[in-house]
Design a protein around this motif. Structure first.
Motif, PDB file in Angstrom:
ATOM      1  N   ASP A  65       0.846  -1.201   0.000  1.00 29.46           N
ATOM      2  CA  ASP A  65       0.000   0.000   0.000  1.00 29.46           C
ATOM      3  C   ASP A  65       0.874   1.240   0.000  1.00 29.46           C
ATOM      4  N   GLN A  66       1.931   1.227   0.825  1.00 31.39           N
ATOM      5  CA  GLN A  66       2.856   2.365   0.837  1.00 31.39           C
ATOM      6  C   GLN A  66       3.628   2.443  -0.478  1.00 31.39           C
ATOM      7  N   THR A  67       3.993   1.276  -1.009  1.00 29.81           N
ATOM      8  CA  THR A  67       4.737   1.251  -2.278  1.00 29.81           C
ATOM      9  C   THR A  67       3.918   1.892  -3.380  1.00 29.81           C
ATOM     10  N   MET A  68       2.592   1.595  -3.404  1.00 23.73           N
ATOM     11  CA  MET A  68       1.726   2.189  -4.424  1.00 23.73           C
ATOM     12  C   MET A  68       1.805   3.707  -4.363  1.00 23.73           C
ATOM     13  N   GLN A  69       1.712   4.276  -3.135  1.00 26.92           N
ATOM     14  CA  GLN A  69       1.730   5.739  -3.009  1.00 26.92           C
ATOM     15  C   GLN A  69       3.067   6.303  -3.475  1.00 26.92           C
ATOM     16  N   HIS A  70       4.149   5.678  -2.989  1.00 28.67           N
ATOM     17  CA  HIS A  70       5.475   6.184  -3.353  1.00 28.67           C
ATOM     18  C   HIS A  70       5.742   6.067  -4.839  1.00 28.67           C
ATOM     19  N   LEU A  71       5.271   4.956  -5.432  1.00 27.91           N
ATOM     20  CA  LEU A  71       5.485   4.750  -6.863  1.00 27.91           C
ATOM     21  C   LEU A  71       4.726   5.791  -7.672  1.00 27.91           C
TER      22      LEU A  71
END
Lengths: 237, 161
Positions: A65-71
């Protein structure tokens, strides 16, 4: 005309996701590409702990979920840099994927450096390459460690030269000096192919958008020119 | 209301009973009847909308149902991998984990192990790491460890043989 140029550059900045990079990837795509797999617990870097979902049988799992935002933030930033005709340099010292990174850079018309990084490439550029050299406007790290598992020198050098960086950070990397870190797996071929594909698509999309808007503005200014000239009546011609 | 057609019969009956009861009471209970049916409609909508769709699965749910987690500890588990690179006698096999494993080409049927062949493995470790004396973090080999059991016997090979 300065007015149109101003509009060309400021208009994309008004929207949070002008290039619609969200639609390029989904949670399922990241999961299938094994982006959530991290190293073992003993290899974990202290500063990666906020990005880790948990640890399963000693293997760290990255929170997608955090990766999605950062990406999404990182892709949006690269799109804006490419839109403004910035120079992008792909850096990766992972020998398994150096060919993939180089061909990605070639296909989107940008640059890549996947060999030994000499000390003064960024900090001593004017002496090593000659005066008037233009440094890259963005560095993209597809693997932020070098061959001896230390942080790549270019991260520190880019921070010194005020060059923003985007980087994929695995659970054994230091995300500190990277402007847009992307917590994710940097060791599996599927995940590296996914990142390369996403970066290539955003850069090409941003460049095409720029061309499209320039052509559109050219047409608009041409129309204005045509309407301002006096129209001859049929009898007089 | 199309929702009522899918309801089981006992639920329809109880709803009718509630409606008929409220009609015999004072007109003030008309509001109660309306809110009761609205509440029922809402509850029915919630119940019938929970069709499991692929799009809305959360990361935690996907992780929980993934083969890696369902497998448990990797020691002595049988997995099927695919050879993606060959260097003379070394076979680089990817079985779906973070890393690949490297195995020696066996003497039996050695020529059949080419790029793209599917093989059976017994996994030993998903990542070979170890902490050496005086180090702050583990040293990783960036490889998994597995024992090569043999080729995957497909139905076609069984029929031919």
């Amino acid at each position: 005309p300065p007015d149109l140029e101003d509009k060309l550059l400021t208009e994309p900045l008004r929207h949070p996701d002008f290039f619609n990079v969200k639609e390029l990837f989904s949670l399922k795509d990241l999961f299938d590409a094994r982006v959530h797999l991290g190293h073992k617990k003993g290899c974990r870097h202290q500063f990666m702990e906020p990005y880790i979902f948990g640890c399963r049988l000693d293997q760290d799992i990255i929170d997608l979920d955090q990766t999605m935002q950062h990406l999404q933030l990182a892709l949006n930033f690269t799109a804006h840099v490419a839109y403004r005709k910035g120079i992008i340099l792909f850096v990766s010292r992972n020998r398994q994927f150096c060919h993939l990174v180089e061909s990605t850079a070639r296909e989107c018309g940008e640059y890549a450096h996947t060999r030994y990084w000499q000390g003064g490439l960024l900090t001593n550029a004017h002496i090593q390459f000659g005066p008037g050299i233009r440094l890259p406007d963005l560095l993209i790290f597809l693997s932020s460690l070098n061959n001896v598992f230390e942080p790549h020198v270019a991260i520190r050098d880019a921070a010194k030269m005020n060059i923003p960086t985007v980087g994929v950070v695995d659970t054994n990397c230091n995300p500190c000096l990277i402007t847009y870190p992307i917590p994710g797996n940097d060791d599996s071929p599927t995940s590296m192919e996914l990142y390369c594909k996403l970066f290539k698509m955003t850069i090409i999309r941003a460049k095409n958008k720029r061309k499209q808007i320039e052509v559109f503005q050219d047409l608009q200014s041409q129309e204005k020119h045509d309407t301002s000239r006096p129209v001859l009546a049929e009898g007089q011609a | 209301m199309t929702v009522t057609s899918h309801l089981p019969k006992y639920m329809l009956f109880s709803n009718c009973r509630r409606i008929s009861e409220s009609r015999f009471q004072s007109p003030g209970s008309q509001q109660r009847f309306q809110t009761a049916s609205e509440g029922f409609a809402q509850a029915a909508r919630k119940c019938y909308r929970e069709v499991p769709s692929e799009k809305s699965e959360s990361f935690a749910a996907m992780l929980r149902h993934s083969p890696l987690i369902q497998m448990g500890p990797a020691k002595d588990k049988i997995a099927i991998g695919q050879i993606f690179h060959v260097v003379e006698d070394d076979l680089y096999i990817d079985f779906g984990g973070k890393f690949h494993c490297v195995c020696k080409r066996p003497e039996v049927d050695g020529n059949k192990y080419q790029r793209g062949s599917r093989v059976r493995l017994r996994l030993l470790d998903l990542e070979l790491t170890s902490r050496f004396l005086g180090a702050t973090t583990d040293t990783t080999l960036l490889e998994a460890d597995a024992v090569l059991l043999g080729l995957v016997e497909s139905k076609q090979t069984k029929q031919k043989g």
